[in-house]
Design an enzyme around this catalytic site. Structure first.
Site, PDB file in Angstrom:
ATOM      1  N   HIS A   1     -47.150  -3.441  52.426  1.00  0.00           N
ATOM      2  CA  HIS A   1     -46.133  -2.387  52.287  1.00  0.00           C
ATOM      3  C   HIS A   1     -44.729  -2.966  52.065  1.00  0.00           C
ATOM      4  CE1 HIS A   1     -48.958   0.808  53.350  1.00  0.00           C
ATOM      5  NE2 HIS A   1     -49.411   0.000  54.289  1.00  0.00           N
TER       6      HIS A   1
ATOM      7  N   ASN B   1     -50.838   7.138  54.919  1.00  0.00           N
ATOM      8  CA  ASN B   1     -50.918   6.809  53.495  1.00  0.00           C
ATOM      9  C   ASN B   1     -50.974   8.083  52.665  1.00  0.00           C
ATOM     10  OD1 ASN B   1     -50.954   3.921  53.535  1.00  0.00           O
ATOM     11  ND2 ASN B   1     -53.089   3.963  54.189  1.00  0.00           N
TER      12      ASN B   1
END
EC number: 1.11.1.-
Length: 480
Positions: free
Chosen positions: A54, A127
């Site tokens: 990320h 997500n």
């Protein structure tokens, strides 16, 4: 920043910012030029370690508004009444790419949401997909290693990706999501978000419910084809970040309708599959979506490094009435995320403006460490104490779970790695199936070994016979 003379870090005015001090005209630079040394030393230290996963992200502040009374399920104060608003910060990200990678790539998108509640910060770290590739945190480092650069070639290798996925059949469901149309969102505004994991809600009476979060985009779903993404990634690597920032700048505030699925605690033991398995969804026919709120993003960060790069999120940041579940991936993340930000940003990362509570005050006995700001002054740093220090409440944030029996996980009727992947495939239209096959075949065809390619195809064959047959033919056509 106020107007005035340029200064050193200590506040002394800088007389000349164009020329270094030298021993005579054109002579060597003098070590007494502290303005030069300070600038170079600070410049060398401007970066902190990027996130391993990320790393590539964008963020914005916003507001969460409650639209339904949920007090029958949770005692969380920020959810206590219709119309109540809570400040939020949402960070979007890609998973595999590094900090300098492009936005328009086929990759899950992180959806990390911080609620600045009056009972402390609540982090919901999910997500844009409701499932994930694996169900146990012990496999997470191995999985991410396959997505990152190979230690020998320095590139992402199709062999590594498909070798792992082929040997990890639980990934079949998520891979079917990822290579479908929603694998590359057109913008961050035009995709859904999910808490993904199962969480615990507890009401005032101490009753326990299992919950899944859904954030449905009010802008509508928009996606990119692989060809469109390849073009955009080359022409504008910052496309998603730019779109989000500019939308907010022009007052076109993106929003999401927040929904939950609620499962009574007792249902979990006899449900047809493990409800805490991150590779599975709960069918809406079993547990319908219930709208509870609205999320709107309405303010851009003023400094990307300070507020997006240094923002930290931890699934362990719960508030009263909300807690974890036995989800093995979630249990691993409760440790790993906090550990990552203590390493990456520092032990006092939670003191930074973007991370500290905004609607209450953090009262701890933790002191000192790198960049400690002295906020506690002379207060005692132990508990219990008789000097007016903070004290424990004696009321847990969530209900404890009964733990009995073997360490071997129980088997549910549909604890199968392929059922839901096949169900998803059969939901796709014929055009969607064709694009899914093309996307998968294009990547599998890059694999150098036939056994790795065949094993990967076989997972999809077990999900659905037609799926596997069409994929095998497409891969063979590309590999000759």
């Amino acid at each position: 920043m106020t107007q005035g003379p340029l200064t050193t870090e200590a506040g002394a005015p800088v007389a000349d910012n164009q020329n270094s001090a030298t021993a005579g005209v054109g002579g060597p630079v003098l070590i007494q030029d502290q303005s030069l040394l300070e600038k170079l030393a600070h410049f060398n230290r401007e970066r902190i370690p990027e996130r391993i996963v990320h790393a590539r992200g964008a963020g914005a502040y916003g507001t969460f508004t409650v639209t339904r009374d949920v007090s029958q399920w949770t005692r969380a104060a920020f959810l206590s009444e219709v119309g109540k608003q809570t400040e939020t910060f949402l960070r979007f990200s890609t998973v595999a790419g590094n900090l300098g990678s492009a936005d328009a790539v086929r990759d899950p998108r992180g959806f990390a949401l911080k609620f600045y509640t009056e009972e402390g910060n609540y982090d919901l770290v999910g997500n844009n997909t409701p499932v994930f590739f694996i169900k146990d945190a012990i496999k997470f480092p191995d999985f991410i290693h396959t997505q990152k650069r190979d230690p020998y070639t320095g590139s992402q290798e199709a062999d590594n990706v498909w070798d792992f996925w082929g040997l990890s059949p639980e990934s079949t469901h998520q891979v079917t999501w990822l290579f479908g149309d929603r694998g590359i969102p057109a913008t961050l505004r035009h995709m859904n978000g999910f808490g993904s994991h199962t969480f615990q809600w507890t009401n005032e009476a101490g009753e326990v419910f299992w919950v899944k979060y859904h954030f449905k985009t009010d802008q509508g779903i928009k996606n990119l084809t692989q060809d469109e993404a390849n073009k955009l990634a080359g022409e504008d690597p910052d496309s998603h970040q730019r779109d989000l920032r500019e939308a907010i700048e022009r007052g076109d505030f993106p929003s999401w309708t927040v929904q939950v699925q609620i499962m009574p605690e007792a249902d979990a033991a006899t449900y047809r599959f493990n409800p805490f398995d991150l590779t599975k969804v709960w069918p809406h026919a079993d547990y319908p979506l219930i709208e509870i709120g609205k999320l709107e993003l309405n303010r851009n960060p003023e400094n990307i490094f300070a507020e997006v790069e240094q923002s930290v999120f931890s699934p362990a940041h719960f508030v009263p009435g909300i807690g974890p579940s036995p989800d093995k991936m979630l249990q691993g993340r409760l440790f790993a995320y906090g550990d990552a930000h203590r390493y990456r940003v520092g032990i006092n990362a939670d003191h930074l403006p973007v991370n500290r509570p905004h609607a209450t005050e953090a009262r701890t006995n933790s002191r000192d460490g790198h960049l400690y700001d002295g906020r506690h002054k002379g207060a005692k740093n132990y508990e219990p104490n008789s000097f007016g220090g903070p004290f424990q409440t004696d009321r847990p944030l969530w209900q404890g779970s009964q733990v009995t029996g073997s360490t071997v996980a129980p088997v549910h009727a549909e604890d199968n790695d392929f059922v839901q992947a096949g169900n998803l495939y059969r939901l796709y239209s014929e055009d969607e199936k064709a694009r899914l096959i093309d996307n998968l075949a294009g990547f599998i065809a890059k694999v150098s070994r036939d056994d790795i390619a065949e094993r990967a195809i076989n997972n999809f064959r077990q999900a659905d016979t037609d799926f596997g047959k069409r994929l095998e033919a497409a891969v063979q056509a590309l590999r000759g």
